[in-house]
Design a protein around this motif. Structure first.
Motif, PDB file in Angstrom:
ATOM      1  N   GLY A  49       0.595  -1.249   0.077  1.00 24.04           N
ATOM      2  CA  GLY A  49       0.039  -0.071  -0.086  1.00 24.04           C
ATOM      3  C   GLY A  49       0.830   1.292  -0.030  1.00 24.04           C
ATOM      4  N   ARG A  50       1.915   1.160  -0.788  1.00 24.00           N
ATOM      5  CA  ARG A  50       2.827   2.429  -0.675  1.00 24.00           C
ATOM      6  C   ARG A  50       3.470   2.513  -2.090  1.00 24.00           C
ATOM      7  N   MET A  51       4.264   3.593  -2.301  1.00 24.26           N
ATOM      8  CA  MET A  51       4.928   3.880  -3.434  1.00 24.26           C
ATOM      9  C   MET A  51       6.424   3.976  -3.158  1.00 24.26           C
ATOM     10  N   SER A  52       7.325   3.733  -4.228  1.00 23.97           N
ATOM     11  CA  SER A  52       8.711   3.776  -3.999  1.00 23.97           C
ATOM     12  C   SER A  52       9.253   4.249  -5.355  1.00 23.97           C
ATOM     13  N   PHE A  53      10.347   4.893  -5.391  1.00 25.15           N
ATOM     14  CA  PHE A  53      11.035   5.511  -6.465  1.00 25.15           C
ATOM     15  C   PHE A  53      12.341   4.698  -6.640  1.00 25.15           C
ATOM     16  N   THR A  54      12.612   4.480  -7.819  1.00 25.15           N
ATOM     17  CA  THR A  54      14.101   3.883  -8.194  1.00 25.15           C
ATOM     18  C   THR A  54      14.768   4.337  -9.095  1.00 25.15           C
ATOM     19  N   ALA A  55      15.984   4.838  -9.074  1.00 21.53           N
ATOM     20  CA  ALA A  55      16.647   5.416 -10.205  1.00 21.53           C
ATOM     21  C   ALA A  55      17.711   4.404 -10.485  1.00 21.53           C
ATOM     22  N   TYR A  56      17.677   4.129 -11.743  1.00 22.01           N
ATOM     23  CA  TYR A  56      18.673   3.241 -12.243  1.00 22.01           C
ATOM     24  C   TYR A  56      19.920   3.501 -13.043  1.00 22.01           C
ATOM     25  N   GLU A  57      20.201   5.079 -13.111  1.00 23.35           N
ATOM     26  CA  GLU A  57      20.966   5.827 -13.581  1.00 23.35           C
ATOM     27  C   GLU A  57      21.435   7.003 -12.698  1.00 23.35           C
ATOM     28  N   GLU A  58      22.685   7.520 -12.716  1.00 20.34           N
ATOM     29  CA  GLU A  58      22.880   8.568 -11.966  1.00 20.34           C
ATOM     30  C   GLU A  58      22.926   9.844 -12.708  1.00 20.34           C
ATOM     31  N   ASP A  59      22.755  10.867 -12.120  1.00 19.66           N
ATOM     32  CA  ASP A  59      22.656  12.252 -12.766  1.00 19.66           C
ATOM     33  C   ASP A  59      21.517  12.550 -13.581  1.00 19.66           C
ATOM     34  N   LEU A  60      20.302  12.116 -13.253  1.00 22.99           N
ATOM     35  CA  LEU A  60      19.271  12.312 -13.900  1.00 22.99           C
ATOM     36  C   LEU A  60      18.625  13.674 -13.604  1.00 22.99           C
ATOM     37  N   PRO A  61      18.124  14.213 -14.682  1.00 21.69           N
ATOM     38  CA  PRO A  61      17.566  15.790 -14.587  1.00 21.69           C
ATOM     39  C   PRO A  61      16.523  15.629 -13.511  1.00 21.69           C
ATOM     40  N   LEU A  62      16.733  16.787 -12.668  1.00 22.23           N
ATOM     41  CA  LEU A  62      15.615  16.906 -11.607  1.00 22.23           C
ATOM     42  C   LEU A  62      14.239  16.872 -12.214  1.00 22.23           C
ATOM     43  N   GLU A  63      14.366  17.934 -13.148  1.00 27.26           N
ATOM     44  CA  GLU A  63      12.668  18.167 -13.611  1.00 27.26           C
ATOM     45  C   GLU A  63      12.000  16.855 -14.040  1.00 27.26           C
ATOM     46  N   ALA A  64      13.049  15.895 -14.610  1.00 33.06           N
ATOM     47  CA  ALA A  64      12.366  14.586 -15.136  1.00 33.06           C
ATOM     48  C   ALA A  64      11.953  13.640 -13.949  1.00 33.06           C
ATOM     49  N   VAL A  65      12.812  13.857 -13.051  1.00 27.52           N
ATOM     50  CA  VAL A  65      12.611  12.758 -11.745  1.00 27.52           C
ATOM     51  C   VAL A  65      11.275  13.405 -11.011  1.00 27.52           C
ATOM     52  N   GLU A  66      11.036  14.651 -10.945  1.00 26.60           N
ATOM     53  CA  GLU A  66       9.917  15.326 -10.416  1.00 26.60           C
ATOM     54  C   GLU A  66       8.579  15.058 -11.301  1.00 26.60           C
ATOM     55  N   LEU A  67       8.655  14.918 -12.595  1.00 25.30           N
ATOM     56  CA  LEU A  67       7.507  14.683 -13.375  1.00 25.30           C
ATOM     57  C   LEU A  67       7.370  13.299 -13.253  1.00 25.30           C
ATOM     58  N   LEU A  68       8.151  12.331 -13.240  1.00 21.98           N
ATOM     59  CA  LEU A  68       7.982  11.136 -12.995  1.00 21.98           C
ATOM     60  C   LEU A  68       7.057  10.830 -11.828  1.00 21.98           C
ATOM     61  N   ILE A  69       7.671  11.252 -10.825  1.00 19.75           N
ATOM     62  CA  ILE A  69       7.087  11.000  -9.343  1.00 19.75           C
ATOM     63  C   ILE A  69       5.605  11.641  -9.285  1.00 19.75           C
ATOM     64  N   GLU A  70       5.385  12.945 -10.078  1.00 20.38           N
ATOM     65  CA  GLU A  70       4.010  13.387 -10.073  1.00 20.38           C
ATOM     66  C   GLU A  70       3.070  12.667 -10.781  1.00 20.38           C
TER      67      GLU A  70
END
Length: 70
Positions: free
Chosen positions: A35-56
């Motif tokens: 009943g929860r969400m998680s975030f996983t990055a498979y690469e380093e140095d991802l653009p913050l805007e892309a990460v924020e958009l993916l989470i939203e």
């Protein structure tokens, strides 16, 4: 971004892929079991805007909605 379900992990995911290589670079996963969400990055140095958009988008598309019954 690609949305899908994962029967083995009992949940749904939203993946972000590199436009050039089509390799998945990050994922938001909603676990129905936990009943929860998680975030996983498979690469380093991802653009913050892309990460924020993916989470939203993950919050919008993967979160269960509960409708009250009158």
């Amino acid at each position: 971004m690609e949305r899908g379900s994962d029967v083995q992990r009992d949940g749904m995911y939203l993946e972000l892929s590199d436009a050039d290589t089509r390799k998945v670079v990050a994922e938001v996963f909603y676990s129905g079991k936990a009943g929860r969400m998680s975030f996983t990055a498979y690469e380093e140095d991802l653009p913050l805007e892309a990460v924020e958009l993916l989470i939203e988008r993950g919050k919008q598309l993967l979160s269960p909605t509960i409708e009250e019954v009158p």
